[in-house]
Design an enzyme around this catalytic site. Structure first.
Site, PDB file in Angstrom:
ATOM      1  N   ASN A  87      -8.266  -2.820  -6.354  1.00  0.00           N
ATOM      2  CA  ASN A  87      -7.432  -3.002  -7.473  1.00  0.00           C
ATOM      3  C   ASN A  87      -8.660  -4.066  -7.804  1.00  0.00           C
ATOM      4  O   ASN A  87      -8.666  -4.658  -8.645  1.00  0.00           O
ATOM      5  CB  ASN A  87      -7.167  -3.305  -8.244  1.00  0.00           C
ATOM      6  CG  ASN A  87      -5.738  -4.312  -7.131  1.00  0.00           C
ATOM      7  OD1 ASN A  87      -5.917  -4.908  -6.446  1.00  0.00           O
ATOM      8  ND2 ASN A  87      -4.927  -4.597  -7.927  1.00  0.00           N
TER       9      ASN A  87
ATOM     10  N   ASP B 216      -0.380  -9.428   1.313  1.00  0.00           N
ATOM     11  CA  ASP B 216      -0.566  -8.943   0.192  1.00  0.00           C
ATOM     12  C   ASP B 216      -1.187 -10.060  -0.865  1.00  0.00           C
ATOM     13  O   ASP B 216      -0.807 -10.461  -1.858  1.00  0.00           O
ATOM     14  CB  ASP B 216       0.728  -9.002  -0.571  1.00  0.00           C
ATOM     15  CG  ASP B 216       0.568  -8.175  -2.358  1.00  0.00           C
ATOM     16  OD1 ASP B 216      -0.444  -7.961  -2.616  1.00  0.00           O
ATOM     17  OD2 ASP B 216       1.633  -7.582  -2.617  1.00  0.00           O
TER      18      ASP B 216
END
Lengths: 326, 426
Positions: free
Chosen positions: B96, B307
């Site tokens: 992303n 993450d």
């Protein structure tokens, strides 16, 4: 603490209170029952000023109160402004359309610029829950939360307490029913904290779409039945239904909402004989409350507005009325 | 160059090894692994690892490096340096970015930047659909040839069940796993934190656990239907652990990861509207955190990944609802995960499995073991070295760390990638 009349402030019970040492009023959740008591007692003593022929005392002369409203409001903003003026503070109103936020300034920058002009207190309403907390952490001046998102509206809860206590003589042990869109209501959240802290029993009612899970863990009862909620109630508080919720799948039609959750004269027979009817305003007459009930003998809706000024005078006084040491 | 690491406790689950051995590195490869004292040190650089754990290089299979497009938050270089600092010899970076990594040219750009930076190996994860828009499949074959190791729509989950089915099938064609960010965006709606008592009290819209769990169940169903390889990213709920445990018990090909914040924090961390605790999936309840620990212990959850999601103060120093989701984790992940070892939730061997062996296996990348002949990616861990998290000292460009000020026990002392010491050289 500067004297209102003379000597340290004495509550009606004759107890001498400790100084109210907070910089900000951000929510009812943070307050101790004793602090709430102190605010209510102070409000009661200041209420008389508004009935004088000359409704002004010099207590906050030379202090500056800025109201910053990022959401439309008439009543709350006016109430703060009148409260400040009756205590002789200078007031300045900033509304969102006229402000620099449309130019993309961040909340922090707007506040920093305001603070550079040395106000004593900022009254803020903002659509983001926690926005007043965000400002309070950054600013040296006091901050009063005049409603943040769906979080809290503490001054509304305080004026509600004052109104109920005036009508009932007490708060402890009262049955309080709060009806309507609990999920989106900052008034409901503040009232839940306020009434439970002061010993009232709170029941919430509305369609399940508007009663979020976990409410019971806040120490209240919930029901989807208006009838059940108002039965035996000392206080019935109707919340404003925001009409745009229909498009968001929280309810079907206004007609059906009104039929199931609108307060009508027939419901009053189920409640205590001396039940009082409250509404934080603005009302949708004929939706959550029938005109007969809103204007009827049990209604204290306008007393709420009057008490709003008194409570806000009390808070202004307690937050910026004295030189705080330390 | 020849490097001899002596006296450390070698923990390599792939070889069933957990004892004091010496490790010889030559030409970027593991050249020998022998009982202590058997490999001569003359003419070699010797690293005394006495009292340290010698583990196969840790692999963080889920990070956001923000380059290309948001270099003000992180670059591949600063991210790779943060990885090395945190004990990671390799990371897998999510697609992303701006532009989205949906093409071989972006994939190659990432690999080029990583090669230039050094520090850690970087494995690009490419987008499931073109532009991550959920309409058309991207070129999986091409992406794999360029170096992509998996496919994902992290942050912009696949809403269409049909697209997810086709993606799983198409990925199977090229032997790539799909890393699924399981979230029903419709059900999340305006949610900004876990839906529970805390969200109710703070007046913040909640993200119910169900928003994750319905998609975990959907994707497991589709994995079963297609026989493709599914990896569930950042598992955060009790229910998800239950569903994945069941899926594994009936033989569905699935692996799963969680992140340190899901077993270290709860939604209580949001009180005070701390935007550093705003992350998606959101911090859940103590019950969920306990289920995550259990899932790690019994093998339901295969991997721990950070993450790592860098954001600047522009995204974080704002009202809670307006703040971006995400927190950085590369430099705290090992320290937080070692708590599980100290608390007896995981054995040291299990920890190495979840932070090295399994990520390598799931992504099909080199490393994850100290086998002779394999790449010399090694992490030296001081199991009991105390330290205090101070984000201002991090190699990462961003500071959005909710663990600032935490006292942790255990950290990476040295990180070696391809035989080269990339962090911790004295």
């Amino acid at each position: 603490m500067p004297a209102l009349g003379a000597g340290p402030y004495l509550s009606p019970e004759g107890r001498m209170h400790m100084e109210f040492r907070r910089k900000d009023l951000l929510g009812i959740a943070d307050l101790e029952a004793g602090e709430i008591r102190h605010i209510l007692d102070t409000a009661r003593s200041l209420k008389e000023i508004s009935t004088r022929p000359i409704k002004k005392v010099p207590t906050l002369r030379g202090k500056t109160v800025v109201t910053m409203f990022y959401e439309p409001s008439t009543r709350t903003r006016m109430s703060f402004e009148i409260a400040a003026k009756r205590l002789s503070a200078d007031t300045l109103n900033l509304t969102v359309a006229a402000s620099s936020t449309v130019k993309g300034e961040t909340l922090a920058d707007t506040a920093a610029n305001l603070e550079a002009m040395q106000p004593d207190l900022l009254v803020i309403r903002h659509q983001a829950s926690g926005a007043p907390h965000y400002l309070a952490r950054r600013l040296k001046c006091g901050v009063i939360n005049a409603g943040d998102g769906i979080h809290e509206h503490p001054t509304q809860a305080l004026l509600d307490l004052l109104t109920v206590e005036e009508a009932k003589g007490t708060l402890a042990g009262l049955k309080v029913a709060i009806i309507g869109d609990i999920a989106h209501s900052r008034v409901a959240r503040s009232d839940i904290h306020a009434f439970t802290k002061m010993g009232s029993e709170v029941t919430l009612a509305g369609p399940a779409t508007m009663l979020p899970p976990y409410l019971e863990t806040m120490g209240v009862r919930t029901t989807c039945s208006l009838t059940e909620a108002v039965t035996g109630a000392d206080v019935i508080m109707m919340l404003r239904l925001q009409l745009e919720r229909m498009g968001q799948m929280f309810l079907s039609t206004l007609r059906e909402y009104s039929a199931h959750f609108g307060l009508a004269t027939r419901h009053l027979a189920l409640a205590k004989d001396d039940v009082i009817i409250m509404h934080p305003g603005p009302m949708n007459r004929g939706v959550e409350i029938s005109p007969e009930v809103a204007d009827g003998a049990h209604s204290v809706i306008l007393e709420q507005v009057t008490n709003g000024v008194a409570v806000r005078m009390a808070l202004l006084y307690l937050l910026i009325g004295g030189e705080k040491e330390g | 160059m020849s490097l001899l690491i002596t006296g450390g406790t070698v923990v390599d689950p792939a070889q069933g090894l957990e004892e004091v051995w010496d490790l010889l590195i030559e030409d970027g490869k593991i050249a020998a692994l022998e009982p202590p004292g058997t490999i001569p040190g003359e003419g070699r650089r010797v690293v005394d690892a006495k009292g340290l754990v010698v583990a196969p290089g840790l692999i963080d299979m889920h990070v956001h490096l923000r380059e290309p497009g948001e270099e003000y938050k992180e670059t591949i270089e600063t991210g790779a340096r943060a990885a090395a600092q945190g004990g990671f010899t390799a990371v897998a970076c999510m697609p992303n970015t701006r532009p989205v990594n949906d093409s071989s040219s972006v994939t190659r750009f990432i690999l080029d930047q990583a090669a230039r930076a050094g520090y850690a190996r970087v494995y690009p994860v490419a987008a499931v659909s073109v532009g991550s828009e959920g309409q058309a499949l991207s070129e999986y074959g091409d992406l794999k040839a360029a170096g992509a190791v998996a496919l994902s729509e992290d942050g912009r989950p696949v809403a269409s069940s049909l697209l997810m089915r086709r993606a799983l099938e198409y990925a199977k064609t090229f032997g790539l796993p799909i890393i699924s960010h399981c979230e029903d965006l419709d059900l999340r709606a305006e949610g900004v934190m876990h839906e529970g008592l805390v969200s109710l009290e703070l007046g913040l819209w909640g993200i119910p656990a169900a928003a994750e769990e319905v998609m975990v169940f959907r994707d497991l169903n589709l994995a079963y239907l297609t026989g493709a390889r599914l990896h569930v990213a950042h598992v955060s709920t009790f229910g998800s652990v239950q569903i994945i445990r069941w899926a594994k018990s009936v033989g569905i090909e699935v692996t799963a990861e969680t992140a340190p914040h899901y077993f270290s924090l709860t939604d209580e961390a949001v009180r005070g509207y701390d935007t550093h605790a705003k992350v998606n999936p959101p911090l859940r309840t103590a019950e969920d955190a306990a289920a995550i620990r259990e899932g790690l212990a019994d093998g339901t959850l295969d991997a721990i990944a950070s993450d790592h999601a860098p954001h600047s103060s522009l995204e974080k120093d704002v009202e809670f609802a307006a703040a971006a989701f995400g927190l950085i984790g590369l430099e705290t992940s090992l320290g937080l995960s070692l708590k599980l070892v100290h608390e007896g939730v995981l054995t040291l061997r299990q920890l190495v499995e979840k932070m090295s062996t399994n990520p390598a296996r799931i992504l099909g990348v080199p490393g994850g073991s100290l086998k002779v002949g394999g790449p010399a990616d090694v992490t030296l861990i001081g199991l009991h070295q105390g330290w205090v998290v101070d984000a201002s000292t991090f190699a990462s460009k961003s500071r959005n760390c909710p663990f600032n000020g935490w006292a942790l026990r255990g950290r990476a002392v040295m990180t070696i990638v391809g035989g080269k010491i990339v962090s911790g050289e004295q």
